[in-house]
Design a protein around this motif. Structure first.
Motif, PDB file in Angstrom:
ATOM      1  N   ALA A   5       0.850  -1.198   0.000  1.00 62.14           N
ATOM      2  CA  ALA A   5       0.000   0.000   0.000  1.00 62.14           C
ATOM      3  C   ALA A   5       0.885   1.249   0.000  1.00 62.14           C
ATOM      4  CB  ALA A   5      -0.909  -0.008   1.224  1.00 62.14           C
ATOM      5  N   GLY A   6       0.526   2.221  -0.829  1.00 63.35           N
ATOM      6  CA  GLY A   6       1.278   3.463  -0.903  1.00 63.35           C
ATOM      7  C   GLY A   6       2.538   3.387  -1.745  1.00 63.35           C
ATOM      8  N   GLN A   7       2.685   2.280  -2.480  1.00 66.11           N
ATOM      9  CA  GLN A   7       3.873   2.082  -3.308  1.00 66.11           C
ATOM     10  C   GLN A   7       3.486   1.721  -4.730  1.00 66.11           C
ATOM     11  OE1 GLN A   7       6.030  -1.210  -1.608  1.00 66.11           O
ATOM     12  NE2 GLN A   7       6.719  -0.040   0.169  1.00 66.11           N
ATOM     13  N   VAL A   8       4.419   1.959  -5.643  1.00 63.23           N
ATOM     14  CA  VAL A   8       4.400   1.393  -6.986  1.00 63.23           C
ATOM     15  C   VAL A   8       5.773   0.774  -7.190  1.00 63.23           C
ATOM     16  CG1 VAL A   8       2.657   2.962  -7.932  1.00 63.23           C
ATOM     17  CG2 VAL A   8       5.084   3.604  -8.019  1.00 63.23           C
ATOM     18  N   LEU A   9       5.914  -0.015  -8.232  1.00 57.76           N
ATOM     19  CA  LEU A   9       7.179  -0.699  -8.487  1.00 57.76           C
ATOM     20  C   LEU A   9       7.742  -0.324  -9.846  1.00 57.76           C
ATOM     21  CD1 LEU A   9       6.456  -4.362  -7.314  1.00 57.76           C
ATOM     22  CD2 LEU A   9       7.908  -2.682  -6.174  1.00 57.76           C
ATOM     23  N   HIS A  10       9.056  -0.298  -9.894  1.00 57.06           N
ATOM     24  CA  HIS A  10       9.785  -0.215 -11.162  1.00 57.06           C
ATOM     25  C   HIS A  10      10.711  -1.424 -11.189  1.00 57.06           C
ATOM     26  CE1 HIS A  10      11.713   1.703 -14.649  1.00 57.06           C
ATOM     27  NE2 HIS A  10      12.760   1.030 -14.223  1.00 57.06           N
ATOM     28  N   PHE A  11      10.670  -2.194 -12.274  1.00 61.53           N
ATOM     29  CA  PHE A  11      11.518  -3.373 -12.411  1.00 61.53           C
ATOM     30  C   PHE A  11      12.686  -3.061 -13.334  1.00 61.53           C
ATOM     31  CE2 PHE A  11       7.421  -5.125 -11.211  1.00 61.53           C
ATOM     32  CZ  PHE A  11       7.783  -6.018 -10.217  1.00 61.53           C
ATOM     33  N   SER A  12      13.862  -3.569 -12.993  1.00 61.24           N
ATOM     34  CA  SER A  12      15.050  -3.311 -13.796  1.00 61.24           C
ATOM     35  C   SER A  12      16.074  -4.417 -13.585  1.00 61.24           C
ATOM     36  CB  SER A  12      15.670  -1.966 -13.395  1.00 61.24           C
ATOM     37  OG  SER A  12      16.839  -1.707 -14.149  1.00 61.24           O
ATOM     38  N   PRO A  15      20.782  -2.919 -10.758  1.00 57.73           N
ATOM     39  CA  PRO A  15      20.573  -2.727  -9.323  1.00 57.73           C
ATOM     40  C   PRO A  15      21.236  -1.463  -8.760  1.00 57.73           C
ATOM     41  CG  PRO A  15      22.360  -4.252  -9.639  1.00 57.73           C
ATOM     42  CD  PRO A  15      21.863  -3.866 -11.027  1.00 57.73           C
ATOM     43  N   THR A  16      21.636  -0.519  -9.627  1.00 53.60           N
ATOM     44  CA  THR A  16      22.396   0.640  -9.154  1.00 53.60           C
ATOM     45  C   THR A  16      21.661   1.975  -9.302  1.00 53.60           C
ATOM     46  OG1 THR A  16      23.496   0.999 -11.287  1.00 53.60           O
ATOM     47  CG2 THR A  16      24.552  -0.547  -9.761  1.00 53.60           C
ATOM     48  N   ILE A  17      20.379   1.971  -9.610  1.00 53.11           N
ATOM     49  CA  ILE A  17      19.646   3.222  -9.833  1.00 53.11           C
ATOM     50  C   ILE A  17      19.356   3.885  -8.479  1.00 53.11           C
ATOM     51  CG2 ILE A  17      17.586   4.280 -10.819  1.00 53.11           C
ATOM     52  CD1 ILE A  17      17.410   1.747 -12.646  1.00 53.11           C
ATOM     53  N   GLU A  18      19.776   5.135  -8.347  1.00 50.60           N
ATOM     54  CA  GLU A  18      19.550   5.874  -7.102  1.00 50.60           C
ATOM     55  C   GLU A  18      18.449   6.923  -7.230  1.00 50.60           C
ATOM     56  OE1 GLU A  18      23.255   7.372  -5.635  1.00 50.60           O
ATOM     57  OE2 GLU A  18      24.178   5.388  -5.638  1.00 50.60           O
ATOM     58  N   LEU A  19      18.194   7.372  -8.470  1.00 54.95           N
ATOM     59  CA  LEU A  19      17.163   8.370  -8.713  1.00 54.95           C
ATOM     60  C   LEU A  19      16.543   8.093 -10.080  1.00 54.95           C
ATOM     61  CD1 LEU A  19      15.847  11.064  -7.686  1.00 54.95           C
ATOM     62  CD2 LEU A  19      17.553  12.253  -9.103  1.00 54.95           C
ATOM     63  N   PHE A  20      15.229   8.037 -10.117  1.00 56.70           N
ATOM     64  CA  PHE A  20      14.521   7.858 -11.381  1.00 56.70           C
ATOM     65  C   PHE A  20      14.153   9.232 -11.913  1.00 56.70           C
ATOM     66  CE2 PHE A  20      14.177   3.786  -9.384  1.00 56.70           C
ATOM     67  CZ  PHE A  20      14.265   2.893 -10.432  1.00 56.70           C
ATOM     68  N   TYR A  99      12.251  -1.994  -7.605  1.00 57.01           N
ATOM     69  CA  TYR A  99      12.429  -0.767  -6.837  1.00 57.01           C
ATOM     70  C   TYR A  99      11.073  -0.333  -6.316  1.00 57.01           C
ATOM     71  CZ  TYR A  99      17.115  -0.129  -8.836  1.00 57.01           C
ATOM     72  OH  TYR A  99      18.431  -0.273  -9.189  1.00 57.01           O
ATOM     73  N   ARG A 100      10.960  -0.181  -5.017  1.00 59.39           N
ATOM     74  CA  ARG A 100       9.726   0.324  -4.414  1.00 59.39           C
ATOM     75  C   ARG A 100       9.791   1.852  -4.427  1.00 59.39           C
ATOM     76  NH1 ARG A 100       6.843  -3.779  -2.300  1.00 59.39           N
ATOM     77  NH2 ARG A 100       7.978  -5.729  -2.009  1.00 59.39           N
ATOM     78  N   LEU A 101       8.771   2.466  -5.024  1.00 59.08           N
ATOM     79  CA  LEU A 101       8.714   3.917  -5.145  1.00 59.08           C
ATOM     80  C   LEU A 101       7.465   4.425  -4.429  1.00 59.08           C
ATOM     81  CD1 LEU A 101       9.491   4.129  -8.980  1.00 59.08           C
ATOM     82  CD2 LEU A 101      11.127   4.261  -7.093  1.00 59.08           C
ATOM     83  N   PRO A 102       7.522   5.640  -3.875  1.00 61.09           N
ATOM     84  CA  PRO A 102       6.313   6.185  -3.246  1.00 61.09           C
ATOM     85  C   PRO A 102       5.247   6.439  -4.306  1.00 61.09           C
ATOM     86  CG  PRO A 102       8.008   7.877  -3.425  1.00 61.09           C
ATOM     87  CD  PRO A 102       8.635   6.578  -3.867  1.00 61.09           C
ATOM     88  N   ALA A 103       4.025   6.056  -4.024  1.00 60.84           N
ATOM     89  CA  ALA A 103       2.942   6.195  -5.006  1.00 60.84           C
ATOM     90  C   ALA A 103       2.500   7.644  -5.197  1.00 60.84           C
ATOM     91  CB  ALA A 103       1.748   5.339  -4.586  1.00 60.84           C
ATOM     92  N   GLY A 104       2.772   8.502  -4.239  1.00 59.23           N
ATOM     93  CA  GLY A 104       2.292   9.881  -4.272  1.00 59.23           C
ATOM     94  C   GLY A 104       2.518  10.638  -5.564  1.00 59.23           C
ATOM     95  N   PRO A 105       3.731  10.641  -6.136  1.00 58.60           N
ATOM     96  CA  PRO A 105       3.953  11.430  -7.356  1.00 58.60           C
ATOM     97  C   PRO A 105       3.375  10.811  -8.631  1.00 58.60           C
ATOM     98  CG  PRO A 105       6.033  10.963  -6.211  1.00 58.60           C
ATOM     99  CD  PRO A 105       4.962  10.147  -5.561  1.00 58.60           C
ATOM    100  N   PHE A 106       2.832   9.614  -8.548  1.00 65.40           N
ATOM    101  CA  PHE A 106       2.408   8.879  -9.743  1.00 65.40           C
ATOM    102  C   PHE A 106       0.909   9.013  -9.988  1.00 65.40           C
ATOM    103  CE2 PHE A 106       6.416   7.032  -8.661  1.00 65.40           C
ATOM    104  CZ  PHE A 106       6.996   6.717  -9.875  1.00 65.40           C
ATOM    105  N   LEU A 127      12.331   4.080  -2.251  1.00 65.03           N
ATOM    106  CA  LEU A 127      12.117   4.035  -0.805  1.00 65.03           C
ATOM    107  C   LEU A 127      13.220   3.267  -0.076  1.00 65.03           C
ATOM    108  CD1 LEU A 127       8.275   3.390  -0.877  1.00 65.03           C
ATOM    109  CD2 LEU A 127       9.448   5.512  -0.193  1.00 65.03           C
ATOM    110  N   GLY A 128      13.988   2.517  -0.816  1.00 62.06           N
ATOM    111  CA  GLY A 128      15.071   1.733  -0.240  1.00 62.06           C
ATOM    112  C   GLY A 128      15.873   1.094  -1.347  1.00 62.06           C
ATOM    113  N   PRO A 129      16.803   0.220  -0.989  1.00 60.33           N
ATOM    114  CA  PRO A 129      17.598  -0.440  -2.029  1.00 60.33           C
ATOM    115  C   PRO A 129      16.730  -1.370  -2.874  1.00 60.33           C
ATOM    116  CG  PRO A 129      18.090  -1.367   0.134  1.00 60.33           C
ATOM    117  CD  PRO A 129      17.167  -0.198   0.357  1.00 60.33           C
ATOM    118  N   PRO A 130      17.174  -1.666  -4.089  1.00 61.52           N
ATOM    119  CA  PRO A 130      16.391  -2.585  -4.931  1.00 61.52           C
ATOM    120  C   PRO A 130      16.356  -3.976  -4.309  1.00 61.52           C
ATOM    121  CG  PRO A 130      18.548  -2.226  -5.886  1.00 61.52           C
ATOM    122  CD  PRO A 130      18.434  -1.284  -4.713  1.00 61.52           C
TER     123      PRO A 130
END
Length: 179
Positions: A5-12, A15-20, A99-106, A127-130
């Motif tokens: 809840a409150g998350q969306v996912l990006h798959f890749s 494993p080194t992405i720090e900012l989308f 990658y777990r991302l906060p759902a708010g901006p989406f 929200l944390g490491p992949p």
């Protein structure tokens, strides 16, 4: 792997992405730069190597019994993902990360009532490491999603898109040529 809840996912596979950062994807139909992610229902669409062509179909409201049995299979659950034999080894061996991302901006993007993705127009920090997704075949099995191996995706795809099932095709340009 699914978002909480409150998350969306990006798959890749990276494993080194720090900012989308929003960008226009090479395969995008949209001209606006986005950060792309998926919610709970569409996460399984991405349990594949990035370049793997796949044809996916599922039972939805309005799916006829005939189409359910013909496309998904009688007694075979409610969803099927098809790939070509040539991609089987990659499906077995690819290391995929979520990658777990906060759902708010989406916000959802796609057909009304059936969005295919979530997009953000601002940079998004995970929200944390992949997290390793793990065995992609086991992910499908645990979710009750049938995996179908085909010599060529196009005959199946042509049946899917003229039926009453829900469907999505990803990276179809990477499929074998039509027979």
């Amino acid at each position: 792997m699914r978002p909480e809840a409150g998350q969306v996912l990006h798959f890749s596979e990276d494993p080194t992405i720090e900012l989308f950062v929003p960008h226009v994807a090479a395969t995008a139909r949209e001209e606006e730069p986005y950060v792309w992610a998926v919610g709970y229902d569409r996460a399984p669409d991405y349990w594949f190597p990035r370049q793997c062509p796949r044809a996916m179909a599922w039972v939805r409201e309005g799916t006829s019994d005939v189409d359910r049995d013909r496309i998904v299979g009688a007694g075979c659950g409610t969803r099927v993902h098809a790939i070509e034999y040539a991609w089987w080894d990659a499906l077995r061996t690819t290391k995929l990360y979520g990658y777990r991302l906060p759902a708010g901006p989406f916000r959802p993007i796609g057909a009304a009532g059936e969005p295919h993705a979530e997009v953000a127009t601002e940079p998004v920090r995970p929200l944390g490491p992949p997290e390793p997704v793990g065995d992609l075949i086991a992910c499908h099995a645990a979710a009750g999603i049938q995996l179908r191996l085909l010599d060529n995706l196009w005959p199946f795809w042509d049946q899917v898109i003229t039926s009453t099932v829900g469907f999505s095709g990803i990276r179809l340009a990477n499929a074998r040529p039509r027979p």
